[in-house]
Design an enzyme around this catalytic site. Structure first.
Site, PDB file in Angstrom:
ATOM      1  CG  HIS A 195      26.544 -24.081  23.249  1.00 24.07           C
ATOM      2  ND1 HIS A 195      25.375 -23.428  22.937  1.00 24.07           N
ATOM      3  CD2 HIS A 195      27.331 -24.012  22.159  1.00 24.07           C
ATOM      4  CE1 HIS A 195      25.461 -22.974  21.701  1.00 24.07           C
ATOM      5  NE2 HIS A 195      26.626 -23.304  21.213  1.00 24.07           N
ATOM      6  CB  SER A 213      25.498 -15.595  26.584  1.00 25.71           C
ATOM      7  OG  SER A 213      26.729 -15.219  27.126  1.00 25.71           O
ATOM      8  CE  LYS A 214      29.668 -22.345  23.152  1.00 25.16           C
ATOM      9  NZ  LYS A 214      30.615 -22.836  22.180  1.00 25.16           N
ATOM     10  NE  ARG A 215      30.140 -12.215  25.840  1.00 27.85           N
ATOM     11  CZ  ARG A 215      29.136 -11.495  26.350  1.00 27.85           C
ATOM     12  NH1 ARG A 215      29.234 -10.944  27.521  1.00 27.85           N
ATOM     13  NH2 ARG A 215      28.016 -11.332  25.653  1.00 27.85           N
TER      14      ARG A 215
END
Ligand code: GLU
Length: 472
Positions: free
Chosen positions: A18, A236-238
């Protein structure tokens, strides 16, 4: 003269690369390259349950794409498993770690109301031998403070009383992050640990382990500021799996050079504040001490602006070369693609795009038998435009006869607009939509020249026919 630094990035293959991880990699790389040090890549694959080995290739290719070449081999943490076990044994033998058989529920049941969470040290004096179901915990000194020497954050202090005896080997014998991470850093003689701010709370633990294992001089730390979104929330990856993946930007046609330049400025800037820097300039000017500790806004609009700048700085032939992969997946039949036609429009397109994926929709009308029509644009410029039929008809008549170059084509459109008492800018809208299907695109006269007389006349006829059918 101080020894050349040895730094590492240590991504876990539990997620893709990321933008925050790429910024960390870049800062490590810049630091190492400026000081002729060593930049190491260690894949932290110890957490077997959460690993996704297929992500390793993606991480490597993302780093390669950004030009962040690493030294030595690609290390895998799992290869150092015997050293992790040996370190755990040494800590146990020296009484610096103890076995514990408490479950989470046991710990919870012993808590008085209002007591803070965390381990209560129940097994620390039980002297349990290793055995099934027993984890190994590090014995944190009760008193004193652990000071972390951090270039970016000053020297934060952590009272040891706030740190629980933490697990270093799980009950199945697997080492936990802290232990494996420290043992590897020691074995690799890492001099500087440059990583994301989220690891700062782990650092007193790794630092204690380092001393307990007799690691000698501690590495110098630099915890880099978080990247945040427009609402100042940590990326945030989420929450935004697509928007934070380096691969997403690569696929959309961001140039590696632009991405790298933009990432470099997320927490650092050169002394004179300029923003567009070559990679060599970054290597010369980057200073870890100048990295600031406030969150950095990852601003996609600004990244796009950088990308547009970088695209415009490419020579045309280079532009044509880098955009090829996008042309190959475009919606036209491969046989219809005419590289010479594209080369003629390329310099004009290059001025108007911010990403490479915007290129095919700007030129597809050349290579498709029928243009892809934006119906809303058609409706506005043709169906509901009273002057459209006359303008289209006048252009059709003029262009059927005109000499075929941009200047003569312009003269036809100007004369048609004049005859209707309209300004050219307004009058040309139905012509653009009829020929390209869209209301925006490369300059119209050059586009018509490249499109050619036959398709131009055919599409104007078709537009007139459709307009007539639609009535009004
Ligand atoms: N494996 C850790 C991570 O993926 C990196 C730890 C470190 O850089 O020390 O976040």
């Amino acid at each position: 003269m101080p020894a050349a630094p040895r730094v590492r990035i240590a991504p876990s293959p539990t997620g893709y690369l990321h933008v925050g991880g790429a910024r960390t990699a870049l800062y490590n790389w810049l630091f190492a390259r400026r000081l002729h040090g060593t930049f190491i890549l260690r894949i932290e694959d110890t957490d077997r349950e959460r690993n996704r080995p297929e992500l390793v290739d993606e991480i490597l290719s993302g780093l390669e794409w950004l030009g962040l070449d690493w030294d030595e081999k690609t290390y895998f943490q799992s290869d150092n498993a015997p050293a992790h076990q040996a370190a755990a044994q040494r800590l146990y033998d020296a009484g610096k770690a103890y076995y514990c058989e408490c479950t989470g529920a046991d710990v919870q049941a012993r808590k008085k109301p209002g007591e803070p969470p965390g381990y209560d040290g129940y097994c620390s004096r039980r002297d349990l031998p290793p055995g099934p179901g027993r984890a190994l915990r590090f014995r944190v000194p009760e008193d004193g403070v652990t000071v972390v020497h951090d270039i970016v954050r000053g020297d934060p202090e952590f009272p040891n009383s706030t740190i629980d005896d933490f697990v270093i080997l799980k009950s199945d014998g697997q080492p936990l992050f802290y232990l494996a991470n420290v043992v590897d850093d020691m074995d690799m003689r890492i001099s500087h640990v440059i990583r994301g701010e989220e690891h700062l709370p782990n650092t007193p633990k790794t630092s204690m382990l380092w001393d307990a294992l007799g690691g000698g001089a501690q590495p110098i730390y630099a915890h880099l500021p978080d990247l945040v979104d427009a609402k100042r929330r940590k990326l945030s990856k989420r929450r935004d799996p697509e928007g934070v993946a380096v691969e997403t930007y690569r696929r959309q046609g961001y140039l590696a050079e632009a991405m790298r330049n933009y990432l470099a400025l997320l927490g650092w800037s050169p002394v004179d504040g300029r923003e567009i820097l070559t990679v060599d300039e970054m290597v010369v000017e980057f200073r870890l001490e100048k990295v600031n500790n406030s969150p950095a806004f990852f601003d996609v609009a600004k990244l796009s602006h950088f990308n547009g700048e970088y695209i415009r700085r490419l020579g045309t032939s280079k532009f044509i070369q880098v955009v090829q992969p996008w042309m190959e997946t475009a919606p036209w039949e491969p046989d219809n693609y005419d590289p010479d036609a594209f080369a003629r429009l390329a310099p004009l397109v290059q001025e108007r795009v911010t990403t490479l994926s915007e290129v095919p929709p700007m030129v597809d009308f050349i290579f498709l038998d029928e243009p892809i029509v934006d119906e809303a644009a058609w409706d506005k410029a043709i169906t509901r435009n009273e002057s459209a039929p006359a303008m289209l008809a006048a252009c059709r008549a003029g262009l059927a006869e005109a000499a075929w170059d941009a200047a003569s084509i312009r003269a036809v459109l100007e004369a048609a607009a004049d005859s209707l008492g309209l300004k050219l800018a307004r009058a040309q809208a139905p012509v653009r939509v009829a020929l390209t299907g869209r209301s925006v695109g490369p300059p119209l006269f050059e586009s018509i020249e490249v499109l050619g007389r036959d398709k131009t006349v055919g599409r104007l006829d078709e537009a007139l026919r459709r307009r007539e059918q639609a009535g009004a």
